[in-house]
Design an enzyme around this catalytic site. Structure first.
Site, PDB file in Angstrom:
ATOM      1  N   GLU A  25      59.666  71.167  28.008  1.00 62.17           N
ATOM      2  CA  GLU A  25      59.185  69.784  27.980  1.00 62.17           C
ATOM      3  C   GLU A  25      57.730  69.720  28.430  1.00 62.17           C
ATOM      4  O   GLU A  25      57.216  70.639  29.072  1.00 62.17           O
ATOM      5  CB  GLU A  25      60.047  68.901  28.873  1.00 62.17           C
ATOM      6  CG  GLU A  25      59.947  69.258  30.338  1.00 62.17           C
ATOM      7  CD  GLU A  25      60.512  68.179  31.243  1.00 62.17           C
ATOM      8  OE1 GLU A  25      59.946  67.070  31.223  1.00 62.17           O
ATOM      9  OE2 GLU A  25      61.477  68.454  31.971  1.00 62.17           O
ATOM     10  N   LYS A 158      67.777  65.575  40.498  1.00 65.09           N
ATOM     11  CA  LYS A 158      67.103  65.354  41.777  1.00 65.09           C
ATOM     12  C   LYS A 158      67.992  64.549  42.713  1.00 65.09           C
ATOM     13  O   LYS A 158      68.710  63.651  42.295  1.00 65.09           O
ATOM     14  CB  LYS A 158      65.769  64.634  41.548  1.00 65.09           C
ATOM     15  CG  LYS A 158      64.745  65.461  40.785  1.00 65.09           C
ATOM     16  CD  LYS A 158      63.437  64.713  40.635  1.00 65.09           C
ATOM     17  CE  LYS A 158      62.398  65.555  39.910  1.00 65.09           C
ATOM     18  NZ  LYS A 158      62.719  65.747  38.477  1.00 65.09           N
TER      19      LYS A 158
END
Length: 306
Positions: A25, A158
């Site tokens: 990405e 996360k």
């Protein structure tokens, strides 16, 4: 009629020859790392793949054209230019405007799949945000993976997100989550979270076999490979917990909400940890790129024998 996206010659040749390819990405480069460290990281991630005999396919939208595989100038641009953060919904807008954007996990997986790239390495997967029962704030990464046949290697999600809700959503969307040598779901900076997962594998070859079975039995969804950062490289859990609580409290006090919450939290955490979280971020990303290279190599071998 013009081509809606461009696959680099290097990536196209590798795919045609059943050679391993891994998508990367661009958001982690443009929005997730400071300059000039981000340019160094972008080149390093690609070099890790090349050293493993794998073709890198960094994905971005440049001047309105989605690109799967960037040249040296393209890598420089995603590191140095101010780019929009582009999810799948933003792709047609950028294309029509001739604008540039860095692709999120969702957009990268979508474009990689259009090009025929089946393995993708990222840092952390997006997920369900804390308080989503009231805000409905959920990353498009999840819904995109439900309809996109790409295997995503990540270090979980996360810890600023709602990990339990994220795993529930992945289950609802029928996206398999497979732990790499673990049955405990990782939480990005930390090797483990408080949540277990049903399946684990011990090798990249096993992941490739699951990909083949998914093609035969699934409905076009992707696969999440949860690859925990090695324990010796993780952030100190006590410091992590303290900084995370501080960051959440600071976001509440500042009245930050919606899509601004995660960038606020991540920026606060980098500053409050004196950069320690950033170093762990880079370590886990490298770890994911290496595993993705192994999976792509096994997948290419499997495809070559088909």
């Amino acid at each position: 009629m013009t081509t809606p996206f461009i696959v680099s010659a290097e990536v196209a040749e590798a795919l045609a020859a059943h050679q391993p390819v891994v998508a990367l990405e661009s958001t982690i480069i443009s929005h997730g790392l400071p300059r000039p460290r981000n340019h160094e990281a972008a080149k390093e991630f690609e070099q890790i793949l090349r050293d493993a005999g794998v073709t890198p396919a960094t994905v971005a939208v440049l001047d309105g054209v989605p690109r799967i595989g960037l040249d040296t100038e393209g890598v420089r641009r995603i590191a140095e230019e101010e780019l929009a953060k582009a999810s799948v919904r933003d792709l047609p807008v950028l294309a029509a405007a001739g604008a540039s954007g860095a692709t999120t996990v969702a957009a990268t997986a979508h474009l990689a799949a259009l090009a025929g790239v089946r393995v993708f390495a990222t840092g952390g997967l997006g997920g369900v945000h804390r308080g989503a029962s009231g805000t409905f704030d959920e990353s498009a990464d999840l819904s995109t993976l439900a309809v996109t046949p790409v295997t995503v290697v990540s270090a979980g999600v996360k810890s600023v997100l709602d990990i339990a809700a994220t795993l529930e959503r992945l289950e609802t969307l029928s996206v398999p989550v497979v732990g790499y040598r673990t049955t405990v779901f990782p939480s990005f900076w930390l090797t483990e979270s408080a949540f277990t997962i049903d399946w684990s594998v011990d090798s990249a070859a096993q992941v490739a076999a699951i990909m083949r079975s998914q093609d035969e039995l699934g409905h076009g969804q992707g696969i999440v490979v949860a690859n925990p950062i090695p324990r010796e490289q993780q952030w100190d859990p006590t410091e992590h917990d303290r900084v995370l609580l501080e960051a959440l409290a600071a976001a509440d006090e500042a009245g930050v909400h919606g899509k601004a919450v995660t960038p606020f939290l991540l920026g606060y955490i980098v500053d409050a940890s004196s950069g320690r979280s950033l170093e762990v971020n880079l370590d886990l990303a490298r770890n994911n790129v290496r595993l993705a290279a192994e999976i792509a190599t096994e997948w290419a071998a499997l495809e070559g024998r088909a």
